[in-house]
Design a protein around this motif. Structure first.
Motif: not given
Lengths: 92, 174
Positions: B27, B30-31, B81-82, B148, B150, B154-158
């Motif tokens: 997770a 992803s950043f 991770n997408t 968006n 998914m 982990g977290l959803l990113t916009y």
């Protein structure tokens, strides 16, 4: 017969074997997790990650769960029960 | 640890801790990626029609018909991770009552990296209407293509891939 079956299902190992199993589980799993992350990140595939983790866990289970002879090489040697020396001590 | 059940239990208990750590690491990873999706939103025509309202037969309602060209390259959003990417075209305007309105007029779910090149020409997928029933005197609207991401874990990113260079005016009812 029943006691043989019981022994087979129990699969007891000795104390040193238990220590060995515990160390094996810790080191192998930590290494497998790290490897799976690195390999998955390198190939950009989660399938690789969980494939590596899954296979290494199964292999580790095969090594660690059955009572292999290598975990039974240091059996506790009990003292002989004959003579009844303990009872004599109790009487004093 | 002395018998089979205890050893199996010990193995899987520690495996669950390792899996949790692995999932957290995935997770967080992803950043590490800094996607720069690019795109162009081109509104070719914007028309306003007067139609019957959906629920009330005798009431009229204005709807906008938007024709647009979309091109976008969302390749960089796809990493390990997408799971999928939700892309949507959003119209943003302030109506005459001063309320900020955001309306999704088109969307698409991109499931594979091979489909990440979007090249679309068409009209709005969802009805674009103004709740106050009229687009009269409504200030120009901004159209933007947003996404968006998914992830599997982990977290959803916009984010925003493209927007119109300048706001587009609502024409009088045709």
């Amino acid at each position: 017969m029943a006691s043989n079956l019981q022994e087979l299902l129990d699969g007891k190992i000795d104390f040193i074997g238990q220590q060995l199993v515990e160390n094996l589980v810790h080191y192998v799993l930590v290494i497998a997790t790290t490897m799976s992350f690195v390999a998955g990140f390198a190939t950009q595939s989660l399938r690789v990650t969980f494939g590596i983790l899954g296979t290494s866990t199964l292999l580790l289970a095969l090594v660690v769960v059955p009572p292999w002879p290598m975990f039974r090489q240091h059996q506790v040697e009990w003292l002989g029960g004959g003579g009844g020396g303990g009872k004599e001590n109790d009487r004093k | 640890m002395h018998n089979i059940v205890a050893r199996g239990n010990n193995l899987f208990a520690f495996l669950s801790s390792c899996t949790m750590a692995l999932l957290a690491a995935i997770a967080l990873s992803s950043f590490l990626f800094t996607p720069i999706p690019t795109g162009v939103v081109d509104i070719t025509s914007l028309k306003v029609y007067n139609v019957n309202a959906r629920r009330y037969r005798n009431r009229k309602q204005e709807v906008a018909l938007v024709n647009f060209n979309l091109t976008a390259d969302l390749n960089s959003l796809f990493h390990w991770n997408t799971k999928q990417v939700f892309v949507y075209l959003e119209a943003k305007y302030e109506n005459t009552q001063g309320a900020n309105n955001t309306v999704v007029i088109w969307d698409r779910i991109v499931r594979r990296k091979e489909d990440a090149h979007i090249n679309f020409t068409g009209k709005n997928k969802y009805m674009f209407r103004e709740l106050s029933t009229s687009f009269k005197n409504v200030p120009p609207a901004n159209f933007s293509l947003k996404y968006n991401v998914m992830p599997w874990v982990g977290l959803l990113t916009y984010g925003e891939a493209a927007r119109t260079s300048e706001p587009i005016e609502f024409p009088p009812v045709s």
